[in-house]
Motif scaffolding. Sequence first.
Motif, PDB file in Angstrom:
ATOM      1  N   CYS A 105     -26.124  38.082 -32.738  1.00 58.49           N
ATOM      2  CA  CYS A 105     -25.744  36.955 -31.885  1.00 58.49           C
ATOM      3  C   CYS A 105     -26.738  35.816 -32.112  1.00 58.49           C
ATOM      4  N   VAL A 106     -26.213  34.609 -32.171  1.00 56.53           N
ATOM      5  CA  VAL A 106     -27.040  33.410 -32.340  1.00 56.53           C
ATOM      6  C   VAL A 106     -27.017  32.691 -31.003  1.00 56.53           C
ATOM      7  N   ILE A 113     -19.800  36.146 -43.500  1.00 52.63           N
ATOM      8  CA  ILE A 113     -20.059  35.919 -42.072  1.00 52.63           C
ATOM      9  C   ILE A 113     -18.742  35.628 -41.341  1.00 52.63           C
ATOM     10  N   GLU A 114     -18.508  36.399 -40.293  1.00 52.99           N
ATOM     11  CA  GLU A 114     -17.320  36.163 -39.455  1.00 52.99           C
ATOM     12  C   GLU A 114     -17.788  35.791 -38.049  1.00 52.99           C
ATOM     13  N   VAL A 115     -17.460  34.571 -37.616  1.00 49.84           N
ATOM     14  CA  VAL A 115     -17.805  34.168 -36.245  1.00 49.84           C
ATOM     15  C   VAL A 115     -16.741  34.760 -35.326  1.00 49.84           C
ATOM     16  N   ALA A 116     -17.084  35.876 -34.696  1.00 48.51           N
ATOM     17  CA  ALA A 116     -16.108  36.647 -33.922  1.00 48.51           C
ATOM     18  C   ALA A 116     -15.879  36.063 -32.532  1.00 48.51           C
ATOM     19  N   GLY A 117     -16.847  35.283 -32.035  1.00 47.41           N
ATOM     20  CA  GLY A 117     -16.683  34.718 -30.693  1.00 47.41           C
ATOM     21  C   GLY A 117     -17.641  33.572 -30.477  1.00 47.41           C
ATOM     22  N   GLN A 118     -17.235  32.639 -29.599  1.00 46.98           N
ATOM     23  CA  GLN A 118     -18.088  31.494 -29.272  1.00 46.98           C
ATOM     24  C   GLN A 118     -18.244  31.406 -27.757  1.00 46.98           C
ATOM     25  N   LEU A 165     -21.608  33.374 -31.393  1.00 45.81           N
ATOM     26  CA  LEU A 165     -22.382  32.136 -31.389  1.00 45.81           C
ATOM     27  C   LEU A 165     -22.366  31.537 -29.987  1.00 45.81           C
ATOM     28  N   ALA A 166     -23.552  31.312 -29.418  1.00 46.45           N
ATOM     29  CA  ALA A 166     -23.623  30.762 -28.058  1.00 46.45           C
ATOM     30  C   ALA A 166     -24.422  29.458 -28.069  1.00 46.45           C
ATOM     31  N   ALA A 183     -19.878  26.915 -36.041  1.00 44.30           N
ATOM     32  CA  ALA A 183     -18.925  28.026 -36.231  1.00 44.30           C
ATOM     33  C   ALA A 183     -18.082  27.781 -37.480  1.00 44.30           C
ATOM     34  N   ALA A 184     -17.618  26.536 -37.658  1.00 46.34           N
ATOM     35  CA  ALA A 184     -16.774  26.212 -38.811  1.00 46.34           C
ATOM     36  C   ALA A 184     -17.550  26.401 -40.113  1.00 46.34           C
ATOM     37  N   LEU A 185     -18.795  25.909 -40.149  1.00 47.62           N
ATOM     38  CA  LEU A 185     -19.593  25.996 -41.379  1.00 47.62           C
ATOM     39  C   LEU A 185     -20.016  27.431 -41.691  1.00 47.62           C
ATOM     40  N   LEU A 186     -20.413  28.166 -40.645  1.00 49.05           N
ATOM     41  CA  LEU A 186     -20.785  29.572 -40.880  1.00 49.05           C
ATOM     42  C   LEU A 186     -19.570  30.381 -41.328  1.00 49.05           C
ATOM     43  N   GLY A 187     -18.406  30.029 -40.770  1.00 47.72           N
ATOM     44  CA  GLY A 187     -17.166  30.734 -41.108  1.00 47.72           C
ATOM     45  C   GLY A 187     -16.767  30.575 -42.569  1.00 47.72           C
ATOM     46  N   MET A 188     -17.315  29.552 -43.223  1.00 49.08           N
ATOM     47  CA  MET A 188     -17.014  29.331 -44.651  1.00 49.08           C
ATOM     48  C   MET A 188     -17.790  30.288 -45.552  1.00 49.08           C
ATOM     49  N   GLU A 189     -18.816  30.904 -44.990  1.00 47.31           N
ATOM     50  CA  GLU A 189     -19.591  31.884 -45.777  1.00 47.31           C
ATOM     51  C   GLU A 189     -18.765  33.161 -45.918  1.00 47.31           C
TER      52      GLU A 189
END
Length: 200
Positions: A50-51, A26-31, A5-6, A17-23
Amino acid sequence: MKVVLAEDQGMLRGAMAALLGMEDDIEVAGQAADGLQAWELIQAMNPDLCVLDIEMPLMTGLDVAEKLKESKHPCKVVILTTFSRSGYFQRAMKAGARGFLLKDLPVSELAAALRSVHAGGRAVSPELALSFWEAENPLNEREREILKLAGEGLSAGDIAGRLFLSAGTVRNYLSEAIQKLDARNRIDACAIAEKNGWLD
């Protein structure tokens, strides 16, 4: 699916990142806080997706998308924007982006769009799609051709010679294009047309 996520606004990035991580899937691997960091993270982590925020320091989301396409990286690109400029959309599609979404999309809709892109589909916010249909290129083919050459630094005389026109005719086309784009001069007109993807 693994996502990088950029987004240059820290608070917004953290919340997304926090909200997507609750799915569950979906794993937010990096910001990343800028485009260069995003590019490096994607190289290091090989995410599925990548977003990318469209406007970021060092490299824009579109720059990153173009680099990924150039290097044939398999990571799928979703662009987030607050801007409904058709040139951005055209550039994103050309760079192989699979999604073009508004930044204020509810996270549940963003997650659904990411799933769709991950499965090989496309995702475009309906409001954006509508405004892009409406934003047609105001330049005709000859004006585009002449502006392109002017953008390469050619004078009206040089352009006239290359296109077998009179210098006066070239100047008329240029002033027509400048007027249509509400530009200050030919350099400004080139920049506006370029930014909107109207010279391709």
